[in-house]
Scaffold this active site. Structure first.
Site, PDB file in Angstrom:
ATOM      1  N   ASP A 316      22.193  12.419  -1.931  1.00  0.00           N
ATOM      2  CA  ASP A 316      21.984  11.041  -2.414  1.00  0.00           C
ATOM      3  C   ASP A 316      20.901  11.522  -1.302  1.00  0.00           C
ATOM      4  O   ASP A 316      20.805  12.076  -0.014  1.00  0.00           O
ATOM      5  CB  ASP A 316      23.077   9.771  -1.599  1.00  0.00           C
ATOM      6  CG  ASP A 316      22.094   8.433  -1.406  1.00  0.00           C
ATOM      7  OD1 ASP A 316      21.269   7.956  -2.214  1.00  0.00           O
ATOM      8  OD2 ASP A 316      22.246   8.151  -0.733  1.00  0.00           O
ATOM      9  N   ASP A 506      26.087   8.688   2.343  1.00  0.00           N
ATOM     10  CA  ASP A 506      26.216   7.739   3.185  1.00  0.00           C
ATOM     11  C   ASP A 506      27.272   6.828   3.009  1.00  0.00           C
ATOM     12  O   ASP A 506      27.725   6.121   4.035  1.00  0.00           O
ATOM     13  CB  ASP A 506      25.323   7.905   3.873  1.00  0.00           C
ATOM     14  CG  ASP A 506      24.329   7.049   3.339  1.00  0.00           C
ATOM     15  OD1 ASP A 506      24.671   7.251   1.905  1.00  0.00           O
ATOM     16  OD2 ASP A 506      23.163   6.063   3.660  1.00  0.00           O
ATOM     17  N   ASP A 510      26.789   3.939  -2.732  1.00  0.00           N
ATOM     18  CA  ASP A 510      27.127   5.384  -4.189  1.00  0.00           C
ATOM     19  C   ASP A 510      28.364   6.138  -4.149  1.00  0.00           C
ATOM     20  O   ASP A 510      28.724   7.200  -3.998  1.00  0.00           O
ATOM     21  CB  ASP A 510      25.854   7.046  -2.824  1.00  0.00           C
ATOM     22  CG  ASP A 510      26.038   7.137  -1.708  1.00  0.00           C
ATOM     23  OD1 ASP A 510      27.381   6.789  -0.912  1.00  0.00           O
ATOM     24  OD2 ASP A 510      25.458   7.145  -1.194  1.00  0.00           O
TER      25      ASP A 510
HETATM   26  P1  ADP Z   1      18.516   5.887  -2.605  1.00  0.00           P
HETATM   27  O1  ADP Z   1      19.324   6.726  -2.907  1.00  0.00           O
HETATM   28  O2  ADP Z   1      17.693   6.336  -1.897  1.00  0.00           O
HETATM   29  O3  ADP Z   1      19.976   6.196  -1.172  1.00  0.00           O
HETATM   30  P2  ADP Z   1      19.076   3.011  -3.529  1.00  0.00           P
HETATM   31  O4  ADP Z   1      20.145   3.135  -4.177  1.00  0.00           O
HETATM   32  O5  ADP Z   1      20.696   2.624  -1.720  1.00  0.00           O
HETATM   33  O6  ADP Z   1      18.178   4.273  -2.459  1.00  0.00           O
HETATM   34  O7  ADP Z   1      18.289   1.901  -3.999  1.00  0.00           O
HETATM   35  C1  ADP Z   1      16.816   2.445  -4.141  1.00  0.00           C
HETATM   36  C2  ADP Z   1      15.501   1.304  -4.224  1.00  0.00           C
HETATM   37  O8  ADP Z   1      16.257   0.272  -4.604  1.00  0.00           O
HETATM   38  C3  ADP Z   1      14.967   1.621  -2.803  1.00  0.00           C
HETATM   39  O9  ADP Z   1      14.548   2.754  -2.275  1.00  0.00           O
HETATM   40  C4  ADP Z   1      14.759   0.535  -2.813  1.00  0.00           C
HETATM   41  O10 ADP Z   1      13.411   0.363  -3.293  1.00  0.00           O
HETATM   42  C5  ADP Z   1      15.366  -0.486  -3.741  1.00  0.00           C
HETATM   43  N1  ADP Z   1      15.900  -1.310  -2.904  1.00  0.00           N
HETATM   44  C6  ADP Z   1      18.123  -1.357  -2.310  1.00  0.00           C
HETATM   45  N2  ADP Z   1      17.825  -1.937  -1.679  1.00  0.00           N
HETATM   46  C7  ADP Z   1      17.379  -2.470  -1.176  1.00  0.00           C
HETATM   47  C8  ADP Z   1      16.754  -4.155  -0.147  1.00  0.00           C
HETATM   48  N3  ADP Z   1      18.198  -4.235   0.241  1.00  0.00           N
HETATM   49  N4  ADP Z   1      15.913  -4.394   0.137  1.00  0.00           N
HETATM   50  C9  ADP Z   1      14.165  -3.989  -0.294  1.00  0.00           C
HETATM   51  N5  ADP Z   1      14.515  -2.723  -1.299  1.00  0.00           N
HETATM   52  C10 ADP Z   1      15.812  -2.634  -2.035  1.00  0.00           C
HETATM   53 MG    MG Z   2      21.585   5.173  -0.595  1.00  0.00          MG
END
Ligand code: ADP
Ligand code: MG
Length: 610
Positions: A316, A506, A510
């Site tokens: 991730d 983390d 995920d």
């Molecule tokens: P990653 O795969 O990098 O861990 P996530 O799946 O956690 O990313 O989130 C993907 C995208 O969704 C982030 O890059 C962000 O743009 C958006 N996102 C998710 N949660 C939030 C939040 N609480 N506030 C703003 N944007 C969010």
């Molecule tokens: Mg994440």
């Protein structure tokens, strides 16, 4: 050495002395039998009792039975010294084994020396010393320099440095000040701190880690359960073979019963499967213990087996390849009201635990009264929405804006744009950016050196950010703009063709991918409870290089397991054949059996030193 082990050692030495004396005495006939019975019973009474008891319980074929039959048989044939010696050496092996098991158990216990005995809690202005599980969340505990922190919580007064070595294997102390969180099981090194407890003992990091280590013994690797099943079938087969060896040649070919009886006994003594039955679980036990000293918790030997075979590593992005500590890089309001935009962003994000959310909350103290918000909803991989005075507020990425039909603007600044909207009006965006972990490139290289053929990054972030991270870290592939459920689909695609896949994350949104992978690896789990539960392997620290270390420890452990199996079976088969053909006597059988056992145990103990 425990008292029982000391007692047994004295018993063995005494019996050995008596055996020597009996041997030297010029006795004959019944007297000779009686004198040898003394050391025999001294060293073997418990084995005989256990064998007898097991027969009464219907469990006939175990190692006690083998030893009892073999030694009593030797006495029947008049080979008294041999009979005593077999029992004696069997006990030497048993003794060795109990010391080895005790040693590896203690070394896990040393790591597990994280269990706090008491907590000093402030109640009505007084200090009370209580058991950690008597403390409620919200209470204030006091921790002096040198004490182990008993519960997870936030420092409200004082600063100090803590030693996390027991949990993470990292011996460098970490500085902690008021406002920061401390984790149970770590040691407060320098200052007096007051900590506001966040969760009850049962849900604390320490309790979870301890539970996890206890449960790891119940999850057996395939080889391990194979050996147990093997021993169950094997022992009766061996007894049957010995019986045939004893009966067939004399009955059919008029050979001497004494000679073939001797051969059958040699066969029985060698056949004892203890070396396998003992050393395989011991190796895993040692491997798991050795790994845990480095801050790598493996939840069972089956995962040890899996780790050693990993050929695809999926990461991730946020919090795994990157630090997961975002900083606000730019604020672009579409109209003049930057403050309203930031108020909305910070208010909504205060409901989320996403690292992006935390960075925005940290950067801007919202003036919006949060109690006016209703229907707060977090959309994993998109952002967060809420209602205020009948209007929909939204904070999140382009995908979220699209789904609400709000026109949004691209941003030229590198990083992740968080767009903010009120009703159908676009207010602007905040750009946050994260940094790649300094050791990420090194960690990916180490994995490649270990022969991991594919490294893949999955992210919900934009393509541009993904490319940037790929460049810095050197991962082979990336997939961007994924929703959490898309990550599971990607993992499934990568699993095709029989790959062994580890997913490192983390634990923040995920968990589904963590559990779908062959091996879910939670990074930086110290303090995060969800991740410890969802994963198969838990890396207490968030250093990516631990991943390669985990794989090498697993491979070494498996190599030692394999060596033991091949070595033990090889020697046994050889001596069994020699015994059946009449080339090996009881002495060779004894030395082969005990020798293999001791060497296998010593070899297994190597897994502890990782
Ligand atoms: P990653 O795969 O990098 O861990 P996530 O799946 O956690 O990313 O989130 C993907 C995208 O969704 C982030 O890059 C962000 O743009 C958006 N996102 C998710 N949660 C939030 C939040 N609480 N506030 C703003 N944007 C969010
Ligand atoms: Mg994440």
């Amino acid at each position: 050495m425990s008292r029982k082990q000391k007692k047994n050692l004295i018993r063995i030495i005494l019996a050995a002395l008596l055996l020597a004396i009996c041997w030297l005495l010029p006795t004959k006939g019944l007297l000779r039998l009686l004198t040898f019975l003394v050391p025999y019973l001294l060293v073997g009474y418990d084995v005989l009792l256990k064998a007898g008891r097991n027969i009464l319980h219907g469990q006939v074929f175990d190692e006690q039975f083998l030893m009892a039959v073999a030694t009593l048989g030797a006495f029947v044939l008049g080979e008294y010294p041999e009979g005593v010696a077999v029992m004696l050496f069997y006990q030497v092996g048993e003794w060795f084994q109990s010391v080895a098991v005790g040693k590896s158990r203690r070394s896990i216990a040393a790591l597990m020396d994280i269990r706090p005995d008491t907590a000093t809690v402030l109640r009505e202005g007084r200090e009370c010393i209580v058991e950690p599980d008597q403390v409620q969340p919200g209470e204030i505990i006091l921790i002096r320099a040198g004490e182990r922190i008993p519960l997870d919580g936030e420092i409200i007064e004082g600063n100090t440095s803590v030693n996390t070595a027991a949990l993470t294997g990292e011996s460098l102390p970490v500085d902690k000040a008021a406002g920061e969180n401390v984790v149970s099981g770590t040691v407060n090194l320098t200052g007096l701190i007051k900590v506001k407890v966040q969760s009850i003992y049962d849900e604390s990091t320490v309790a979870r880690v301890l539970r996890l280590m206890e449960e790891s013994a119940t999850k057996k690797a395939r080889v391990e359960s194979f050996i147990t099943r093997f021993a169950r079938v094997y022992t009766p087969c061996v007894v049957a073979c010995a019986l045939l060896l004893f009966l067939v040649p004399p009955l059919l070919f008029r050979q001497s019963f004494a000679e073939w009886g001797r051969r059958a006994l040699v066969f029985l003594v060698v056949s004892c499967p203890c070396a396998l039955v003992v050393s395989v679980p011991l190796s895993f036990f040692g491997g798991i213990g050795g790994a845990s000293r480095q801050g790598i918790l493996v939840k069972g030997s089956n995962y040890m087996e899996g780790l050693s075979r990993v050929d695809t590593c999926v990461f991730d992005k946020t919090g795994t390849l990157t630090r997961g500590e975002f900083a606000v890089a730019a604020v672009h309001a579409s109209n003049d009201d930057e403050r309203e935009m930031l108020d909305i962003a910070a208010a909504l994000e205060s409901f989320s635990s996403h690292p992006i959310a935390e960075s925005i909350v940290r950067a801007h103290a919202s003036h919006l009264d949060k109690s006016r918000l209703s229907a707060v909803t977090e959309k994993a991989g998109e952002g967060i929405t809420a209602m205020l005075d009948g209007q929909l507020l939204a904070v999140g990425n382009g995908r979220l804006m699209d789904s609400l039909g709000i026109a949004w603007k691209e941003c030229h600044i590198a990083g992740t744009a968080v767009h903010i909207a009120k009703g159908s009006q676009y207010l602007g965006h905040v750009v946050v950016s994260d940094v790649v972990k300094p050791e990420a490139a090194e960690a990916i290289r180490q994995l490649k050196d270990l022969g991991v053929t594919r490294t893949v990054m999955l992210t919900g972030d934009r393509e541009e950010v993904a490319v940037q991270v790929q460049k810095t870290t050197g991962v082979d592939l990336y997939r961007a703009q994924l929703l959490p459920q898309d990550k599971v689909t990607e993992v499934e695609k990568l699993l095709e063709d029989g790959h062994t896949l580890a997913f490192a994350g983390d634990g923040i949104n995920d968990a589904p991918a963590l559990s779908r992978a062959d091996l879910g690896i939670a990074m930086g789990a110290m303090g995060s409870d969800a991740a410890i539960e969802a994963a198969d392997v838990v890396l207490m620290d968030d250093k990516l290089t631990l991943l390669a270390k985990a794989i090498s420890i697993a491979r070494r452990t498996m190599a030692i397991v394999r060596q033991n199996i091949i070595f033990a079976i090889g020697v046994k088969v050889l001596v069994m054949l020699l015994g059946a053909l009449g080339y090996a006597d009881m002495w060779i059988a004894v030395f082969a059996d005990v020798g293999v056992l001791i060497l296998a145990i010593l070899n297994a103990m190597r897994t502890l030193k990782q």
